[in-house]
Write a protein that holds these residues in place. Sequence first.
Motif, PDB file in Angstrom:
ATOM      1  N   GLN A  73      47.591  43.191  70.691  1.00 16.96           N
ATOM      2  CA  GLN A  73      46.944  42.608  71.872  1.00 16.96           C
ATOM      3  C   GLN A  73      46.408  43.661  72.838  1.00 16.96           C
ATOM      4  N   CYS A  74      47.222  44.686  73.113  1.00 17.78           N
ATOM      5  CA  CYS A  74      46.800  45.702  74.091  1.00 17.78           C
ATOM      6  C   CYS A  74      46.683  47.101  73.504  1.00 17.78           C
ATOM      7  N   GLY A  75      47.157  47.293  72.278  1.00 24.14           N
ATOM      8  CA  GLY A  75      47.094  48.615  71.650  1.00 24.14           C
ATOM      9  C   GLY A  75      48.177  49.565  72.115  1.00 24.14           C
ATOM     10  N   GLY A  76      49.133  49.063  72.906  1.00 28.46           N
ATOM     11  CA  GLY A  76      50.206  49.903  73.405  1.00 28.46           C
ATOM     12  C   GLY A  76      51.371  50.006  72.441  1.00 28.46           C
ATOM     13  N   PRO A  77      52.424  50.768  72.816  1.00 25.70           N
ATOM     14  CA  PRO A  77      53.604  50.922  71.954  1.00 25.70           C
ATOM     15  C   PRO A  77      54.385  49.622  71.843  1.00 25.70           C
ATOM     16  N   VAL A  78      55.171  49.515  70.776  1.00 19.82           N
ATOM     17  CA  VAL A  78      55.936  48.303  70.489  1.00 19.82           C
ATOM     18  C   VAL A  78      57.400  48.677  70.293  1.00 19.82           C
ATOM     19  N   LYS A  79      58.295  47.798  70.737  1.00 20.81           N
ATOM     20  CA  LYS A  79      59.723  47.976  70.519  1.00 20.81           C
ATOM     21  C   LYS A  79      60.286  46.745  69.814  1.00 20.81           C
ATOM     22  N   MET A  80      61.403  46.950  69.089  1.00 17.63           N
ATOM     23  CA  MET A  80      62.040  45.838  68.398  1.00 17.63           C
ATOM     24  C   MET A  80      63.383  45.545  69.053  1.00 17.63           C
ATOM     25  N   ARG A  81      63.584  44.296  69.463  1.00 15.76           N
ATOM     26  CA  ARG A  81      64.826  43.885  70.090  1.00 15.76           C
ATOM     27  C   ARG A  81      65.238  42.518  69.545  1.00 15.76           C
ATOM     28  N   PHE A  82      66.458  42.466  68.976  1.00 12.27           N
ATOM     29  CA  PHE A  82      67.017  41.203  68.490  1.00 12.27           C
ATOM     30  C   PHE A  82      66.063  40.479  67.540  1.00 12.27           C
ATOM     31  N   GLY A  83      65.473  41.225  66.623  1.00 10.72           N
ATOM     32  CA  GLY A  83      64.616  40.625  65.618  1.00 10.72           C
ATOM     33  C   GLY A  83      63.224  40.279  66.103  1.00 10.72           C
ATOM     34  N   ARG A  84      62.873  40.694  67.311  1.00 15.12           N
ATOM     35  CA  ARG A  84      61.536  40.414  67.848  1.00 15.12           C
ATOM     36  C   ARG A  84      60.848  41.707  68.246  1.00 15.12           C
ATOM     37  N   LEU A  85      59.546  41.739  68.046  1.00 12.89           N
ATOM     38  CA  LEU A  85      58.739  42.853  68.522  1.00 12.89           C
ATOM     39  C   LEU A  85      58.233  42.517  69.919  1.00 12.89           C
ATOM     40  N   THR A  86      58.305  43.474  70.809  1.00 12.97           N
ATOM     41  CA  THR A  86      57.857  43.246  72.180  1.00 12.97           C
ATOM     42  C   THR A  86      56.930  44.372  72.614  1.00 12.97           C
ATOM     43  N   SER A  87      56.004  44.024  73.498  1.00 15.64           N
ATOM     44  CA  SER A  87      55.058  44.977  74.043  1.00 15.64           C
ATOM     45  C   SER A  87      55.009  44.814  75.563  1.00 15.64           C
ATOM     46  N   PRO A  88      54.744  45.890  76.324  1.00 19.38           N
ATOM     47  CA  PRO A  88      54.692  45.786  77.786  1.00 19.38           C
ATOM     48  C   PRO A  88      53.690  44.755  78.298  1.00 19.38           C
ATOM     49  N   CYS A  89      52.673  44.422  77.487  1.00 16.92           N
ATOM     50  CA  CYS A  89      51.661  43.458  77.939  1.00 16.92           C
ATOM     51  C   CYS A  89      52.148  42.012  77.836  1.00 16.92           C
ATOM     52  N   GLY A  90      53.299  41.817  77.227  1.00 18.21           N
ATOM     53  CA  GLY A  90      53.837  40.470  77.085  1.00 18.21           C
ATOM     54  C   GLY A  90      53.742  39.904  75.683  1.00 18.21           C
ATOM     55  N   TRP A  91      53.083  40.637  74.776  1.00 19.92           N
ATOM     56  CA  TRP A  91      52.970  40.160  73.404  1.00 19.92           C
ATOM     57  C   TRP A  91      54.338  40.124  72.732  1.00 19.92           C
ATOM     58  N   ARG A  92      54.595  39.103  71.927  1.00 19.07           N
ATOM     59  CA  ARG A  92      55.857  38.959  71.197  1.00 19.07           C
ATOM     60  C   ARG A  92      55.553  38.650  69.733  1.00 19.07           C
ATOM     61  N   GLY A  93      56.334  39.197  68.862  1.00 22.63           N
ATOM     62  CA  GLY A  93      56.192  38.915  67.435  1.00 22.63           C
ATOM     63  C   GLY A  93      57.545  38.818  66.776  1.00 22.63           C
TER      64      GLY A  93
END
Length: 300
Positions: free
Chosen positions: A277-297
């Motif tokens: 969504q924003c091209g920024g870094p991604v982190k994984m928490r509790f089986g979900r990917l999160t991004s500072p822009c609010g994107w979740r996967g």
Amino acid sequence: MAFLGFADPLSLVAIGVIAASLVYSYWKRALLTFTITVACGIIFALEVVSNDLVIFDLSLSSIFGHVSPPWTLLTFQFLHANLTHLLFNVLALLLIAPVFEERIGSLRFGILYYLGGVIGGGAFLLINLAQPIIILVGASAGISSVFGAYGRLYPRDRVQLFIPLPGMPSLPVIDVVIGFLLLETALSFFGGFFGLQSIAWQAHVVAMIFGFVAAPLVMRIPVGRQRPLKPMSFTQWQALATTLELRSILEEAERADIPEIRDAWLEKFVHAMRCPQCGGPVKMRFGRLTSPCGWRGRLG
């Protein structure tokens, strides 16, 4: 005055330090990489205090046909000729070995490291046995064995070499292994022109070849309390593998047959990917990917 067959009683202290490092690693489940590093530092201090008599006692040597006892095939790996020798080996060990040890387990790592050192040192002694005086010290053979195994098991991993040049890129492990072998081969022919006769290149090469060949066999050794590899769907991961690098990492994760190795590749995947969504870094928490822009996967 000799003490229990040793020229200096500090040699017994050095042997105690080696034994303590192994016991501590087993008891506290600490990485061998770090306990080896600490042990090498303490033993170097003992070398200095003893005016190098510890080296005389514990090095792998042949003095006018008199070969040192078999146990020096282990003790020589904790000795170093000078501070520069120690620092370079410690640096190589800390930059490369911890990640590899965490992936394969300390037992397998220890076998590759210590047995590689024994085989590399033993080969060096046999090759040079015609020389009147041979004294071999250093952790380089064990490090070479580990590096050879790393290149065999994870050739696509990238490492950042300790070269103080701006913009120095990371390199695939297998490329570094091949480059090291070529360098050691060159030293065997031209080292004398640069005053490098003291480099035990034969020990390094033999140990690296041993690590490269033995790695798949060592990986068959069971590791205590190893987690079972549960089936996993990579469908959602594949949808996120939008670059060649990510697809390559995911392929390695799918091929992994050990939970810790699969987890390491998936962590590498998350570190390498960017938010769609924003091209920024991604982190994984509790089986979900999160991004500072609010994107979740969510991942399977």
